[in-house]
Structures are given as structure tokens and as C-alpha cells.
Design an enzyme around this catalytic site. Structure first.
Site, PDB file in Angstrom:
ATOM      1  N   ARG A 230       0.523  -0.676  -0.081  1.00 57.03           N
ATOM      2  CA  ARG A 230       0.373   0.028   0.349  1.00 57.03           C
ATOM      3  C   ARG A 230       1.117   1.570  -0.093  1.00 57.03           C
ATOM      4  O   ARG A 230       2.129   0.880   1.079  1.00 57.03           O
ATOM      5  CB  ARG A 230      -0.732  -0.226   1.093  1.00 57.03           C
ATOM      6  CG  ARG A 230      -2.481  -0.488   1.183  1.00 57.03           C
ATOM      7  CD  ARG A 230      -2.904  -0.466   0.503  1.00 57.03           C
ATOM      8  NE  ARG A 230      -4.080  -1.155  -0.315  1.00 57.03           N
ATOM      9  CZ  ARG A 230      -4.948  -2.365  -0.740  1.00 57.03           C
ATOM     10  NH1 ARG A 230      -4.004  -2.531  -1.712  1.00 57.03           N
ATOM     11  NH2 ARG A 230      -5.984  -2.847  -0.645  1.00 57.03           N
ATOM     12  N   GLU A 259      -2.378   7.555  -4.875  1.00 55.60           N
ATOM     13  CA  GLU A 259      -3.251   6.862  -4.961  1.00 55.60           C
ATOM     14  C   GLU A 259      -4.310   7.174  -4.214  1.00 55.60           C
ATOM     15  O   GLU A 259      -4.693   7.691  -3.079  1.00 55.60           O
ATOM     16  CB  GLU A 259      -2.436   5.172  -5.095  1.00 55.60           C
ATOM     17  CG  GLU A 259      -2.403   5.263  -6.138  1.00 55.60           C
ATOM     18  CD  GLU A 259      -1.261   3.407  -5.777  1.00 55.60           C
ATOM     19  OE1 GLU A 259      -0.873   3.069  -6.994  1.00 55.60           O
ATOM     20  OE2 GLU A 259      -2.007   2.472  -4.964  1.00 55.60           O
ATOM     21  N   HIS A 299       0.434  -0.277 -10.134  1.00 60.95           N
ATOM     22  CA  HIS A 299      -0.590  -1.012  -9.030  1.00 60.95           C
ATOM     23  C   HIS A 299      -0.907  -2.207 -10.177  1.00 60.95           C
ATOM     24  O   HIS A 299      -2.067  -2.555 -10.016  1.00 60.95           O
ATOM     25  CB  HIS A 299      -1.645   0.117  -8.571  1.00 60.95           C
ATOM     26  CG  HIS A 299      -2.168  -0.343  -7.139  1.00 60.95           C
ATOM     27  ND1 HIS A 299      -2.432   0.482  -5.790  1.00 60.95           N
ATOM     28  CD2 HIS A 299      -2.523  -1.974  -6.572  1.00 60.95           C
ATOM     29  CE1 HIS A 299      -2.335  -0.570  -5.078  1.00 60.95           C
ATOM     30  NE2 HIS A 299      -2.473  -1.969  -5.742  1.00 60.95           N
TER      31      HIS A 299
END
Length: 331
Positions: A230, A259, A299
Site C-alpha cells: 500500500r 493513489e 498498481h
């Protein structure tokens, strides 16, 4: 047995239909909420993703409901108290893509250690010299794995197969990893002694900015930071600082702090998420994007054919096991 799948993407349809021999599920792209329930209120089993809001007000319309099979790890979109009160079972997909993310982690490590990106770019330009392309071996280097859950465990084992020394930091120790040669150490000791540090933790209040401006100088000089977990685990400024001052020689990042809030990796494949979030605009001016010593992927670590199919396979298995009287992955 009436089974309804909500929030179905086109690419999921064939796989879902082929997963049931005794039942023919109904598939719809609609979310389940107070405006859509009426057509499906006699369903006995429903499956959804995270954009359906399974509140008490919605669920009480389903008089025959026996099972909710969410196609996600998280389940905060479901009123579990109501389900417990009405004896409605709820299942989830507790893990998926553990090998997928671990392999992508090493794809980033190898891209950095063998200077893969500049090598490809140089060859495309017709330049086949080896100048400035010298890399380094992984064998004999020390890999620091932060978090030894399913993904971190696989990363540690891949590291061992590369003949690396593996240090680990985690909430609990995996005895099997220890028996294979992995050494658990304190966090600061891992940072100070690892040639490559790779993060495999969930984003929680405790793990946010676990790599930060205060501890970036504790890294072994010239080490590499990898993050496929993350973005919020790492303070972006700390990466830039580490690279500028030589604490880091490179970074491999599949996730970035800027993000949009992401609850499930599979959101990146859903039309709902993509219609709301302009990821390109958010990240285009990112401070790390144009650095030659940073490899960034969008990602995508979770995104293998096997991983996304695994979500559907586990969901179908959850439903089939329930109908056989042997439920699994109950919440």
C-alpha cells in the site's frame, strides 16, 4: 436454488457460468441497493462486490436469503449484525494472488538489479553497448521482508531460492520460515542490515508511514526499497530524501502514497472505480515518476490471470460448499 451475482463485469461472465453444474446463476452488472433489489428479492444466495450496499433496509427485502458471498476480502459493505440476527451466512475471499504479488515483487527487484528498463530502452534505440548497464547479483545479498503473511512468506522463500540471506520483521514469527533459514529481527536491525527492503503489510493506523523521514537514514547505505503493498506505508518525501542522500540507491514501487483510497485491488478492474477516479491525473506529476533510479508500475502486482480467476473460483467454491452443507470462509 436462486443465485444472483451482482456487479458482474463482462470478463467475469464465462468463468462464473462455468463454475456451477447444478445451478444456473443470474448475472447482472447492477449494484444491489434500495433501487435494484425488487427484481431479485426471492434470491436465496447473492454474490456482490464492494459497491453494493447490503444494509438492513436492503437485506430485509430478501425473505429467502441464506447466503451472501462477497467477491472481496473486505466486508464492511454488509450489515453483519442483521445477518447474524437472521442467520444469513456471509463468506468472503480471505486471500488471493499471494504468489502473483510475490512474483511481481521480484520482477521489480530484478528490473533494478539488472537495469532492465534502461537496457530495453537503449536496445530499442539501436544502442547495444553495455555502458552504464552494470547490475548486481542477488545471491549473497540480504533481503529484508517486512510482514510475513501469505505474500511476505512467498517473497522470503523466493529470496532463499536466489541464495539470499533473508531477515524478517512481523507481528508473529513463522516457525517454518525460521526452519528454512529466515531470521526474525527488530525493525531497525532489518533496515540497517538489508540490501533490499520489501514491504508486505496492510495499511492500518499502526503501519501508515512505517517508512518515514525519521527512519530513512537507518537504511543500509545504497540499499533498495520495494513496495507492492500500500502506498501509504511509505512517506513519499522519505523516498526522495533517501535517494538524494544515498541511503537508497533505487526504489521499485507498484503503489504510491497519492493513489486514491483503495479497498480492494480488484477495484482497478471495475468500471465503477474507473468511472470515479482519474488515476492518471493524480499521478502524472508525481515527484518520483521521472527519476531514473525509481521503477514504477501502475498498481499491477495483483493482476495476473490466475489471481483474478482465483477470486471467482473461491467465491464459487464458497457457494457450492454452502449448498453441500459444508460452508467455508465464513465471516
Amino acid at each position: 436454488m436462486k443465485i444472483v451475482f451482482f456487479e458482474v463485469e463482462k470478463w467475469e461472465e464465462e468463468h462464473i457460468n462455468s463454475s456451477f453444474s447444478s445451478y444456473q446463476p443470474i448475472l447482472t452488472s447492477e449494484k444491489l441497493d434500495e433501487t435494484t433489489f425488487s427484481k431479485y428479492a426471492d434470491a436465496e444466495i447473492i454474490s456482490c462486490f464492494i459497491y453494493s450496499k447490503l444494509t438492513k433496509e436492503v437485506l430485509e427485502k430478501f425473505s429467502n436469503l441464506k447466503l451472501i458471498a462477497t467477491r472481496s476480502t473486505g466486508f464492511d459493505h454488509i450489515d453483519l449484525n442483521y445477518c447474524k440476527e437472521k442467520n444469513i451466512k456471509v463468506t468472503n475471499v480471505p486471500t488471493y494472488g499471494a504468489h502473483t504479488v510475490a512474483e511481481h515483487t521480484f520482477a521489480l527487484i530484478l528490473a533494478i538489479s539488472r537495469k532492465l528498463v534502461p537496457s530495453v530502452e537503449q536496445a530499442k534505440k539501436g544502442d547495444f553497448s553495455s555502458e552504464n548497464l552494470q547490475g548486481f547479483d542477488l545471491a549473497g545479498k540480504t533481503l529484508g521482508v517486512v510482514g510475513t503473511g501469505n505474500i511476505g512468506t512467498n517473497v522470503a522463500e523466493i529470496g532463499l531460492s536466489f541464495d539470499m540471506k533473508v531477515l524478517a520483521f512481523s507481528r508473529s514469527q513463522d516457525k517454518e520460515l525460521v526452519s528454512k533459514g529466515v531470521k526474525y529481527v527488530a525493525f531497525d536491525e532489518l533496515l540497517a542490515n538489508s540490501d533490499i527492503v520489501t514491504l508486505h503489510l496492510p495499511h492500518t493506523k499502526e503501519t501508515e508511514h512505517i517508512i518515514n523521514m525519521q527512519n530513512i537514514q537507518k537504511f543500509k547505505k545504497g540499499s533498495v526499497l520495494i513496495n507492492t503493498a500500500r502506498g501509504a506505508l511509505v512517506e513519499t518525501q522519505a523516498i526522495a530524501e533517501g535517494l538524494e542522500k544515498g541511503y537508497l540507491s533505487a526504489a521499485g514501487l507498484d503503489v504510491l502514497e497519492e493513489e486514491a483510497h483503495l479497498r480492494e485491488e480488484k477495484e482497478f478492474l471495475s468500471s465503477e472505480y474507473l468511472s470515479k477516479v482519474d488515476i492518471k491525473t493524480q499521478l502524472l506529476n508525481h515527484v518520483l515518476l521521472t527519476r531514473d533510479d525509481v521503477v514504477i508500475t501502475p498498481h499491477n502486482a495483483f493482476n495476473s490471470r490466475e489471481a483474478v480467476e482465483e477470486i471467482l473460483e473461491i467465491t464459487a467454491s464458497n457457494i457450492n460448499k454452502f449448498t453441500e452443507g459444508n460452508p467455508q470462509n465464513l465471516i
